[in-house]
Design an enzyme around this catalytic site. Structure first.
Site, PDB file in Angstrom:
ATOM      1  CB  SER A 106      -0.888  -0.006   1.250  1.00 44.33           C
ATOM      2  OG  SER A 106      -1.394   1.279   1.534  1.00 44.33           O
TER       3      SER A 106
ATOM      4  CE1 TYR B 205      -3.428  -2.727   5.496  1.00 46.30           C
ATOM      5  CE2 TYR B 205      -2.625  -0.601   4.696  1.00 46.30           C
ATOM      6  CZ  TYR B 205      -3.137  -1.864   4.450  1.00 46.30           C
ATOM      7  OH  TYR B 205      -3.352  -2.278   3.157  1.00 46.30           O
TER       8      TYR B 205
END
Length: 226
Positions: free
Chosen positions: A143, A156
């Site tokens: 990501s 995350y």
């Protein structure tokens, strides 16, 4: 004849979203797909979609990738039932908000366990078979948060940054064994974790490209959609 004929692909987080789309796409190109996830009912839905669209039977192995014994048992079962594992798509993820100040230790550990330790455990368990075959294609989903961070998504972001470093390390360690390890950043997808974004099926051609890289192809790189 598909470009993945006679290949076996193991896909984590296969019950929904990108994992489901990739399972269908890989099977459409001839791969035998092995579906991993914690929720058996979701895996069964994916297997039904694979069967409907491709006529192929997917192998369902209910697995929490953060649990080492479950991962070892799953890889053993996959090898017993399919004979080989050529491709890993490390897609399973937990995406929960929380600033550094807000996160409890358990919440932090939970996200690191799935998003970083999971790919480590699954890859480690499959590597001996890939080394023996002198062939492997490993795709780790990352990501943009890995490099720019994001306020409110501390665990995350940190896990994905760790995954990127792990990918480059694996690429360096395994290239001599014919194993290529790369990252893919799909951007924002419309999944259970995110209400808006692209249809996951749009990005699966990129995953096929990474799963079919030629001998001596790129390794330790990052490919982004678009």
């Amino acid at each position: 004849m598909g470009v993945l004929n006679d290949r076996v692909a193991i896909i984590s987080g296969a019950g929904t979203g990108l994992g489901r789309a990739a399972s269908i796409s890989f099977a459409s190109e001839g791969a035998d797909v092995v579906l991993l996830g914690r929720r058996k009912a979701k895996l069964e839905e994916t297997a039904a979609a694979v069967k409907q669209k491709t006529g192929k039977d997917a192998l369902i192995l209910q697995t929490d990738v953060s649990d080492e014994q479950q991962v070892l048992d799953t890889v053993t079962a996959a090898l017993q039932q399919r004979g080989r594992i050529d491709i890993i798509l490390n897609n399973a993820a937990v995406f929960e908000p929380g600033t550094v100040l807000e996160l409890t230790s358990d919440e932090w550990q939970n996200q690191i366990a799935t998003n970083l330790t999971g790919p480590f455990l699954l890859t480690k368990a499959v590597l001996p078979a890939m080394r023996k075959a002198k062939y492997g294609r490993i795709i780790n989903i990352t990501s943009g948060l890995s490099w720019n961070g994001a306020g409110g998504y501390a665990a995350y972001s940190a896990a994905k940054a760790g995954l990127e470093s792990l990918t480059r390390t694996l690429a360096d360690e395994e290239h001599e064994h014919g194993i290529l390890v790369n990252l893919y950043n799909p951007g924002t997808l419309r999944t259970e974790m995110h209400a808006t974004g692209k249809d996951p099926a749009i990005v699966t051609p990129d995953l096929i490209r990474l799963a079919t890289l030629p001998v001596g192809g790129p390794t330790g790189t990052i490919l982004s959609y678009g």
